[in-house]
Design an enzyme around this catalytic site. Structure first.
Site, PDB file in Angstrom:
ATOM      1  CG  ASP A   1      -0.229  -0.121   2.535  1.00 35.56           C
ATOM      2  OD1 ASP A   1       0.906  -0.633   2.556  1.00 35.56           O
ATOM      3  OD2 ASP A   1      -0.791   0.295   3.573  1.00 35.56           O
TER       4      ASP A   1
ATOM      5  NE  ARG B   1      -0.013   3.908   6.588  1.00 35.62           N
ATOM      6  CZ  ARG B   1      -1.048   4.456   5.940  1.00 35.62           C
ATOM      7  NH1 ARG B   1      -1.170   5.769   5.861  1.00 35.62           N
ATOM      8  NH2 ARG B   1      -1.953   3.683   5.387  1.00 35.62           N
ATOM      9  CG  ASP B   2       3.380   2.095  11.823  1.00 38.90           C
ATOM     10  OD1 ASP B   2       2.588   2.602  10.987  1.00 38.90           O
ATOM     11  OD2 ASP B   2       3.190   2.144  13.057  1.00 38.90           O
ATOM     12  CD  GLU B   3      -1.280   0.199   6.831  1.00 37.91           C
ATOM     13  OE1 GLU B   3      -1.268   1.330   7.308  1.00 37.91           O
ATOM     14  OE2 GLU B   3      -2.325  -0.426   6.578  1.00 37.91           O
TER      15      GLU B   3
ATOM     16  CG  ASP C   1      -4.614  -0.544  -1.437  1.00 40.44           C
ATOM     17  OD1 ASP C   1      -5.416  -1.223  -0.772  1.00 40.44           O
ATOM     18  OD2 ASP C   1      -4.195   0.550  -1.052  1.00 40.44           O
TER      19      ASP C   1
ATOM     20  CD1 TRP D   1      -8.040  -4.628   0.958  1.00 46.30           C
ATOM     21  CD2 TRP D   1     -10.040  -3.808   0.342  1.00 46.30           C
ATOM     22  NE1 TRP D   1      -7.962  -3.250   0.967  1.00 46.30           N
ATOM     23  CE2 TRP D   1      -9.163  -2.720   0.602  1.00 46.30           C
ATOM     24  CE3 TRP D   1     -11.331  -3.518  -0.060  1.00 46.30           C
ATOM     25  CZ2 TRP D   1      -9.553  -1.395   0.461  1.00 46.30           C
ATOM     26  CZ3 TRP D   1     -11.726  -2.191  -0.203  1.00 46.30           C
ATOM     27  CH2 TRP D   1     -10.843  -1.146   0.061  1.00 46.30           C
TER      28      TRP D   1
ATOM     29  CD  GLU E   1      -3.587   6.195   3.246  1.00 49.40           C
ATOM     30  OE1 GLU E   1      -2.797   6.908   3.902  1.00 49.40           O
ATOM     31  OE2 GLU E   1      -3.977   5.078   3.626  1.00 49.40           O
TER      32      GLU E   1
ATOM     33  CG  HIS F   1      -1.558   4.719  -0.186  1.00 46.41           C
ATOM     34  ND1 HIS F   1      -0.701   4.723   0.873  1.00 46.41           N
ATOM     35  CD2 HIS F   1      -2.563   3.861   0.150  1.00 46.41           C
ATOM     36  CE1 HIS F   1      -1.173   3.906   1.820  1.00 46.41           C
ATOM     37  NE2 HIS F   1      -2.307   3.367   1.385  1.00 46.41           N
TER      38      HIS F   1
END
Ligand code: BGC
Length: 876
Positions: free
Chosen positions: A471, A475-477, A484, A539, A755, A776
């Site tokens: 994605d 960041r912490d993802e 997506d 998803w 995003e 994103h």
């Protein structure tokens, strides 16, 4: 006289299982590797009428097809008399016959190799060393020396890690891949990479070194602690492990192997003091171990390794991650004394490489961020807990260069502290790091705004390809969110060759499917089938819709074959929960049309009216996935299932109409998204299509001609507005510069897609930092419209792999020209148009062995064969 005449038709770009010379194929998993090539010709209208493939192993021909009358150039399975052997090298060539019966010369040689029988053992540090969930740990360095008795003919190294690794032989780094062996569900399998290392080895003493780091295996993972339970680190394992097996063939034909085993030794006293994908790397140059990967290094103080068992090893199926581009700084500022901000002018994913001179022990800190705050300082709030900080402790005594290796960052700006004066821009580069799939599409047109948007889409796409489609990269993802990529898949395919990449990732998707048939919302899924984070509409549906895209664009029947059962189990699961055909029960976390108009925070912007009701949204996706499963069954010749799922898709469509569509063609919720999805997935009754198109344009007018859609329906809206004959309106929305629009993003510092529509708004500033990435790709799915509508390139779903395709450009807006070039799996397609003096000129290149149907607005379609064509029309 030396006189060359080029063949009229030439096979080029030879590929095996989508890859150039893969060296580690598994004879058990891939007993019949598929061979493909592209055709090149300078003669208009040339085509292949026959081919001949010859495969040799150790100078013996193991397969000669003879002349095969066929125009196939894709996925031709090896069918030699002998089954593939382990640890062997196969060389192949192809020649083709043209339309006039003339044979080409043999192509250049391509190869594939097979994996060895595994004898090496997984090794790593002793697991009695202290471990903490809080901090990342020093990178172990592991080594061994071995002597080779005879002159070497050939050597191939197969290397893997639970974690990340770099491998060295006699002081040289092996290969140019980074972040290997990438992320898979390590409980199920791990990839290995194979390298030809003949040139690195020598008769006599040889030294081997492995450097390991936590990576996805033992380091931090996005959402890890709260989404899937467990702690901060060490989800798949605590200690990284490595494995290497080098297969040496001597000149005299005898063989030997060297592999990791208990005789290797390791130290934790190397220069990398900590490394984490989210947090960054700490490197202490004072602790460099000079010569540790060379012979003669004294490792007597090192400890013996621990050996352990590992998961199934599979060859890497996708292109490795590499440094794909290097950028120079565009500016260096100093918002405060001692703080320097390097601007690269482009948001990107990777790291920096910098050379400096400083005293031993000088600690230089590099923090990475996407934007600056009003004071010109680095803004890092939107990174959440990801530290994205590399720390370099200088060795001293001259110029030294640092480049991290076991982390990556999403950034445009780097803040440097710890240096007495500004770093020298000539000594700094940003390295863009991504899966090295070929870039296959280019789009250009007369509107610079649209070109900038496409550039932002391209950077966002590359910046989110790291063995899995993520994605975001900062960041912490950084997770493989399936919704997506489901919506972005066709844009991705236009931009880069996604065939091998998706082949790999779809295996991750299948690995994560739950026993009861639910696909996850993200893959790999770093936990076990979870009550939530599984089975969300749009998803989880990527498990059906991405393989379908792969079929349409790459004609990959084998992938459909392997994936069909998973896809079927998924739609069966949803149907079992919702036998009346409306997806109301168990929609998982039901993100819906994520980040739609209702989430925008802008003065005067409507609070309500954008979000399509979740059951409308979910049922639309159920209908679409079920229809695709029916089509897959038909393609695979599974007639009973094809009928079964076709009838079911029909029943869902009917249920959708009964529950959500009014007699005047209104779709429940009366949203742009609802009409876009219903029309795009063919859910409206024929007689109400026109009415629904009217409602769609009405709901757009309600927003002053702007989008109220989220990530799942924006591209679908643009395609449907265009199909309704209102490409003028679609152009106006795409060329818009007021928010919500991509035009606003690129006009306000966006060099990648945000995003959120309102990630940053003049006067208001950035959106709340809890969820606000500037890199994103989901909203960038609009790129598909650039290729399909402006450029006009449309695959024909009934003729997969661009065997036949449509060219239907819709000039509009104030555009005077546009050009798209797409290197399809069958060759280069170009569509280029220009308007001069109210005359439209369209040029189209159609590859050999394909055909195109070209249609200009208001004109009858024309069928074109291979070659270059020019078509002219009056615009008024
Ligand atoms: C991600 C999205 C993702 C979503 C699920 C977010 O945190 O960044 O791109 O699809 O969660 O709704």
């Amino acid at each position: 006289m030396n006189c060359f005449k080029l063949d009229s038709l030439r096979p080029v770009r030879l590929r095996c299982e989508y890859l150039e010379n893969p060296l580690g194929l598994d004879p058990e998993r891939t007993p019949r590797p598929r061979l493909s090539w592209r055709l090149e010709s300078d003669e208009p209208g040339q085509r292949q009428t026959a081919y001949r493939i010859r495969v040799c192993c150790d100078k013996r021909t193991v397969w000669d097809t003879g002349a095969v009358r066929s125009d196939d150039t894709l996925h031709i399975p090896y069918a030699g008399r002998y089954p593939l052997r382990n640890g062997a090298l196969y060389a192949w060539r192809v020649r083709v016959r043209d339309a006039r019966g003339r044979w080409s010369a043999w192509s250049g040689e391509a190869r594939w190799g097979t994996r060895p029988v595994w004898k090496a053992k997984w090794i790593g540090e002793q697991s009695d060393t202290p471990w903490s969930e809080r901090e990342s740990r020093p990178s172990p360095c592991l080594r061994k020396e071995s002597s080779l008795r005879r002159p070497i003919r050939r050597a191939v190294a197969h290397v893997s890690a639970l974690g990340l690794c770099e491998f060295f032989i006699n002081g040289a780094r092996v290969g140019d891949q980074v972040l290997a062996p990438e992320w898979t569900d390590y409980r199920a399998r791990v990839q290995f990479q194979s390298y030809d290392v003949t040139a690195l080895l020598r008769k006599g003493g040889n030294a081997f070194g492995l450097m390991l780091a936590a990576g996805w295996y033992a380091g931090r993972l996005g959402l890890h602690s709260w989404a899937v339970g467990g702690g901060e680190r060490g989800f798949y394992g605590r200690w990284p492990r490595g494995l290497a097996q080098i297969m040496v063939t001597y000149q005299d034909g005898s063989e030997e192997f060297i592999g990791t085993d208990e005789s290797w030794r390791y130290t934790l006293d190397g220069p990398i003091r900590g490394a984490d994908l989210l947090d960054g790397e700490t490197y202490d140059a004072r602790r460099e171990l000079a010569g540790w990967t060379d012979s003669g290094f004294d490792d007597s103080a090192w400890r013996p390794v621990e050996t352990c068992l590992g998961p199934q090893l599979v060859p890497q199926a996708n292109e490795p991650i590499r440094i794909t581009e290097r950028l120079r700084p565009t500016a260096i500022t100093s918002p405060k004394p001692g703080v320097f901000i390097i601007d690269f002018g482009q948001n990107l994913t990777g790291w920096i490489s910098l050379a400096l001179r400083a005293d031993s022990g000088t600690c230089v800190r590099l923090r990475h961020g996407e934007i600056l705050d009003e004071s010109g300082a680095l803004y890092v709030e939107n990174l959440r807990s990801a530290r994205q900080t590399d720390t370099y402790i200088c060795g001293g005594g001259g110029s030294e260069r640092y480049e991290p290796r076991f982390t990556y960052h999403g950034f445009r700006y780097v803040e440097v502290t710890g240096l007495a004066s500004a770093p020298d821009p000539a000594q700094i580069e940003a390295c863009a790091v991504n899966s090295d799939a070929a870039e296959v599409g280019t789009f250009e047109c007369s509107d610079p705004l649209l070109n900038r948007i496409m550039s932002a889409i391209r950077w966002t796409h590359r910046g989110n390809l790291h063995g899995i489609p993520t994605d975001c990269p900062q960041r912490d993802e950084r997770l493989g969110w399936m919704g997506d990529i489901q919506v972005f898949a066709q844009t991705a395919i236009f931009g880069m060759d996604m065939a091998a990449f998706f082949t790999k990732w779809l295996l991750d998707v299948r690995d994560a499917q739950s026993g009861d048939g639910r696909f996850p919302d993200l893959a790999p899924f770093p936990g076990y089938a979870h009550p939530s984070f599984y089975g969300a509409p749009a998803w989880a549906d990527a498990g059906v819709l991405v393989p379908w895209r792969q079929w349409v664009n790459y004609a990959d029947r084998e992938l459909l074959q392997t994936h069909f059962d998973s896809a079927r189990r998924w739609v069966d699961r949803v149907w079992a929960d919702n036998p009346e055909g409306l997806w109301r029960r168990n929609p998982g976390r039901a993100y819906g049309d994520w980040l739609n108009g209702d989430t925008l925070i802008m003065d005067g912007w409507p609070i309500k009216g954008g979000a399509v009701p979740i059951d409308v949204f979910a049922t639309a996706f159920l209908a679409e996935s079920t229809k695709r499963v029916a089509q897959m069954a038909a393609i695979l010749g599974r007639r009973r299932e094809a009928t079964h799922y076709r009838l079911r898709a029909g029943a869902i469509r009917k249920a959708f109409q009964r529950a959500f569509v009014s007699p005047s063609g209104r779709v429940r919720g009366d949203t742009q998204a609802g009409y876009a999805l219903a029309l795009h997935f063919g859910l409206m009754p024929k007689r109400l299509e026109k009415a629904a198109q009217g409602h769609l344009t009405r709901t757009i007018r309600r927003y002053g001609g702007r989008f109220s859609t989220g990530i799942q329906s924006t591209i679908r809206l643009l395609m449907e507005v265009t199909r309704a004959g209102r490409s003028d309106l679609a152009y106006a929305m795409v060329q818009q510069k007021t928010p919500p629009s991509l035009g606003y993003m690129v006009e306000h510092g966006g060099t990648t897609i945000w995003e959120r529509w309102d990630g940053w708004i003049a006067g208001r500033g950035p959106y709340a930092p809890g969820m606000n990435s500037f890199n994103h790709y989901a909203l960038g799915a609009i790129g598909e419209w650039f290729y399909r509508v402006i450029g006009g390139l449309n695959p024909d779903e009934g003729s997969p792999g661009w065997k036949h395709f449509f060219v239907r450009p819709r000039p509009g807006g104030d555009l005077t020209w546009a050009r798209v070039v797409y290197h399809s799996i069958r060759g280069v397609i170009r569509s280029e148009w220009r308007i001069e003096d109210q005359r439209l000129t369209l040029e189209v290149d159609v590859p050999s062995n394909t055909s195109a149907t070209v249609q200009l607005p208001g004109r009858r379609p024309v069928r074109l064969g291979p070659g270059s064509h020019v078509i002219r029309a009056q615009t008024k």
